[in-house]
Each structure stands twice: as C-alpha cells, then as structure tokens.
Design an enzyme around this catalytic site. Structure first.
Site, short mmCIF file in Angstrom:
data_model
loop_
_atom_site.label_atom_id
_atom_site.label_comp_id
_atom_site.label_asym_id
_atom_site.label_seq_id
_atom_site.Cartn_x
_atom_site.Cartn_y
_atom_site.Cartn_z
N LYS A 145 -175.89 1.13 -32.19
CA LYS A 145 -175.88 -0.09 -32.99
C LYS A 145 -175.07 -1.14 -32.22
CE LYS A 145 -174.90 -3.27 -36.13
NZ LYS A 145 -174.20 -4.47 -35.64
N GLU A 169 -162.16 2.34 -29.02
CA GLU A 169 -161.64 1.47 -27.96
C GLU A 169 -161.52 0.09 -28.57
OE1 GLU A 169 -161.08 -1.08 -25.57
OE2 GLU A 169 -162.93 -0.73 -24.42
N CYS A 189 -161.35 -7.10 -23.62
CA CYS A 189 -160.36 -6.42 -24.47
C CYS A 189 -159.09 -6.09 -23.70
CB CYS A 189 -160.96 -5.16 -25.08
SG CYS A 189 -161.63 -4.00 -23.87
N GLU A 203 -154.58 -11.00 -30.29
CA GLU A 203 -155.66 -11.07 -29.30
C GLU A 203 -156.52 -12.31 -29.54
OE1 GLU A 203 -158.74 -7.93 -27.33
OE2 GLU A 203 -158.73 -8.02 -29.53
#
Length: 498
Positions: free
Chosen positions: A183, A258, A292, A391
């Site tokens: 997905k 992750e 990331c 972030e």
C-alpha cells in the site's frame, strides 16, 4: 515535454481490478500544480479481496512459501532487469508524481534494481541455511532450525522515495517466501503501480504481490488491522507508526517501523571547510529535503561557525532550483500543497519564536508555479524551538554552535528521535568515540546519507523498531522454528512402566 501517466487499476491476484466502489484520486504534478492523471482508490472491500488472494498464494499446496529460495530468486532478478530496462521512463514518472530531480530519480531506479538483485542472492543463500544443526549438550537428541516465511505481510510505504521504499520491503518479503499487499502513499503511487506491470511481465505467480493504492483511512487502516495479515512493515511518520503499533497489539502482530527523524551533523574545527559544507548540504537538501534521516540539525564548532555559515550560504545559492525534469536540477518541488504549506508554517513559526532566517525560506523568484522552496538556513535557534525539535521534512537546516565535544554530544542526543547522526572531523579517534555515544541507528563519519543494500537501516527511540536492508531486512520476514529429534532407541525412563 509532457510525461504520459498510464491509467492503472488495483493489482490483485495477478490482475488489474477496478476498485469495487470505483473511486479514484487525482495525481497533481507538484512542479506545475496541474492534474496529470489519477490512481484507483481502494477501500476495505478491496483490501479483503487482496488479503484473500495473498493468503491463497501463501497457503495452497504449490504455494510461494513452499518454493526454494533459488526459485524465488529468478523472479527477483527478472524484476530487477525489467526495472533497469524501463529506468528512464520510471524515473520521469516519479519526477512528475513527487517532484524530485530527474538525476535523483534515475539513481533511485538503479537502486531499486540493485535491491531486488541483492535479495535474490539472499534468497538463494537461504536454502543453504535450512536445517543447520545446533550443538546441544545431550547426545540422545539432535536439533536444527528452519527459517520459514512469516506469512501474509502488509507493506505500507511513503511518498518521498516511492518505488525505492517499496523495493526495500517487497524484495526481502518475497525473497523470504512471504506473500504481500503493498500500500503506497496516495501522494506518490504511480511507479508502484508500474511495479505491478513489471510483475505481470515476468509472470510472478498470482497473489504473491498485490498492490492497493488509496487513502490511509480507507485502505491503509483496514489493511493494518486485517485479521489475516501476519505482519506489518511501515515507513512513514511517527504519529502514524504509533497508530499502527496500537492496532497490531490487538492481535499480537509483529511489526517493523521506520519512522521520523531529526538527525544531527556535528562539524568540528579541524575540518576542510568545503568538504564539510558539501556533506552538510548533501545531508539535508537532496530529495527536496524530504528525507527521514536528513541531518537537519547542524552543530558546528564555535571557532569556525561564522566562516562555515558564510560559505554554507554561498554554496546554497549555487544549488539549481528548477523544473525537476530539467538536466542539472538539484532542488525540485515539494510533493504536495499540504506539505508545502506545512514547511512554510514551520519557517514562519521559527521566525516568530525569535530565530533568524539567514537564507531562503521562500519561493524562488524565477518560479511562479509549483511547490518550490529555496534551501533554508536558520540560526539563533534555541533547543526549545519547534524548528529544532520537530521533523520538518523539507529543505530546512537549523544551525547551533558548540564549544566542546561533550556539549556537542549532549545537543545531538537531546531529541526524541534516533535515526541518523553524522560527525565530521579529521580526528578519527574523536570520530570513533562519537560513534559509540551518539544515539542513532545509523552513524556516518565524514559523510552524511550514504546507504547500502548490505548494511542495516533503522532507528531507535521515536524513529522506529527493527532494521531494514542487509540480512536484517530478510530476517524481518522470517520466523524461526526449532526442530528437535530424540535419536536413542532406549526408553526415556522418566516414568516407571506399569
């Protein structure tokens, strides 16, 4: 030149299938803000069909799980060859789908193929690792271990490296003998749907890999909570990772996550400035800063900080920002309007909190359309500011100074995240010390962001659970079974006979 977008459906049981509710989602080119196509939108009803197909492919007598690693390796290599054959076409599709520069997209396609080839090798090696005996202290028994595929796996992937992040999960899952439902993010699914066409071209058995595009709440959530899914592997935000972990706990389902990062790069006073500056830029600004593991917190020694930042701005000004399909582009368009506005809000908040936007932070003057943001350098940052702690996922670099190695370490580790960290210094003993104390799953020395299929990738703290890539990535999709045999012809003798 316009890049035509293939019109695809969901890929279930080896066939293209229209979503049961016939929903579709528009594709917006982030560089032009124009609608250039659409993708199918799966819902829970489609998820049920895909999971059933994967379960059938896993469980039937001649199942994918029952094949040898060498058999599976042939398909993985065939997929890799097809990816390389179509790499330019696939790269262009990824550029118009998510806005990354064309040179990066081509490199990504080569890496996708490399990932499939690497796990083909590990699939073959898996055959030799079966039934390896274990030394035990009793001669009347012998024991060995079987490594078996964990089952039907849900693979939920992000939009920043669409096909590459899919490969990081699909390749080891299939190498292990699992069947899968992929997905991808609704913001960038085009190349993942082309992976389905590649699977058709190489005659991958039906149901081994199913690909569902759609929205998270409508497709991702039903997939993660499905009772017949045996494992979830997810790459994305920490907030979504927490939801997936909570869902998986209801059925004691294994997960690998992750997640986000706010990684530091520590630059000491003994460095070559230009080398350190290039690695600082490369640690934060590739893929439009949507990484990331981006080393987006720059900690630079106070003795060189003024000169370092001055040269950093000069280098940043030379970064080519353009249509990402243009040759030499080094900074393209942010993936979506929502992400673009989020980044601008981060920058605005930083300014209102007292930080200084030393360079960038706005749309480039020569680009009137598209979600473009200049590379941004922010100083006068305190450790309590949002821009330092959260972030951003965009081309934004925050700068702080330090006086001692101890202070640098404390600042680097003062975060909820722990994905990556970089140290730049000519003192290799110092670098060795810091690799041991920096709290991160990946530490780079005199570089930032290199990544190899053979080495483990993943974080600690809020950056995730488990490791991808390398042999660790394959282990994600295997379960270990102990087999112990009593080899003596004598009665065990624990109970007395009647």
């Amino acid at each position: 030149m316009a890049v035509p977008i293939p019109s695809r459906q969901l890929f279930i049981d080896g066939e293209w299938r229209e979503p049961l509710l016939k929903k579709r989602i528009p594709i917006i080119n982030p560089a032009t803000q124009e609608i250039i196509g659409d993708i199918p939108a799966a819902t829970a009803e489609d998820v049920d069909i895909a999971v059933e197909a994967a379960r059938r492919a896993f469980s039937k007598p001649d199942s994918w799980a029952s094949t040898s690693g060498s058999f599976r390796a042939k398909f993985l290599r065939a997929i890799a060859d097809k990816i390389l054959e179509r790499k330019i076409e696939l790269a262009k599709l990824e550029v118009v789908d998510c806005g990354k520069p064309i040179d990066e997209a081509i490199s990504d396609m080569v890496s996708v193929a490399g990932c499939f080839k690497y796990y083909a090798e590990l699939a073959e090696a898996l055959d030799a690792k079966q039934r390896i005996p274990i030394s035990i202290p009793m001669e009347s028994f012998k024991t060995h271990v079987l490594k078996e595929p964990i089952g039907v796996v849900a693979l939920i992937t992000p939009w920043n490296y669409p096909l590459l992040m899919a490969a990081w999960k699909v390749a080891p899952a299939l190498a292990a003998g699992c069947t899968a439902i992929l997905k991808p993010s609704e913001l960038a699914s085009v190349t993942c749907l082309e992976l389905a066409e590649v699977c058709r071209d190489v005659a991958l058995p039906p149901g081994v890999l199913n690909i569902l595009t759609g929205l998270g709440p409508e497709a991702g959530a039903p997939l993660a909570s499905h009772p017949h899914v045996d494992k979830i592997a997810f790459t994305g935000s920490t907030a979504t990772g927490i939801k997936i972990m909570t869902t998986a706990a209801q059925t004691i389902k294994p997960i690998s996550l992750e997640l986000g990062g706010k990684s530091p790069i520590l630059v000491f006073e003994d460095v070559d400035l230009d080398n350190a500056i290039e690695w600082t830029l490369y640690g934060c600004f590739p893929n439009n800063g949507q990484i990331c593991s981006a080393t987006s917190r720059l900690l630079v020694h106070e003795n060189i900080a003024a000169k370092f930042v001055e040269k950093l701005i000069q280098w940043s000004k030379s970064i080519k920002i353009s249509d990402p399909l243009e040759e030499g582009c080094r900074l393209g368009a942010i993936v979506s309007e929502g992400q673009y506005e989020k980044i601008l809000n981060f920058i605005s908040t930083a300014k209102s909190e007292g930080a200084t936007i030393l360079y960038g932070g706005v749309r480039p003057q020569h680009l009137k359309k598209g979600f473009f943001i200049e590379p941004t350098i922010i100083t006068d940052v305190s450790t309590s500011m949002q821009i330092w702690r959260e972030e951003v996922f965009g081309p934004v670099l925050c700068v702080k100074t330090f006086a001692t190695e101890e202070e640098a370490t404390q600042l680097a580790n003062d975060t909820h995240y722990g994905l990556g960290a970089a140290v730049v210094s000519n003192d290799l003993e110092r670098c060795e010390r810091l690799t041991k104390v920096l709290q991160a799953g990946v530490v780079w020395v005199n570089c930032s962001q290199p990544c190899f299929d053979q080495a483990p990738w993943g974080g600690i703290k809020h950056s995730g659970i488990g490791r991808e890539l390398g042999e660790w990535g394959l282990e994600n999709y295997l379960t270990v079974k102990q087999v112990t045999q009593y080899t003596s012809d004598k009665q065990w003798g624990w109970y007395s006979p009647p």
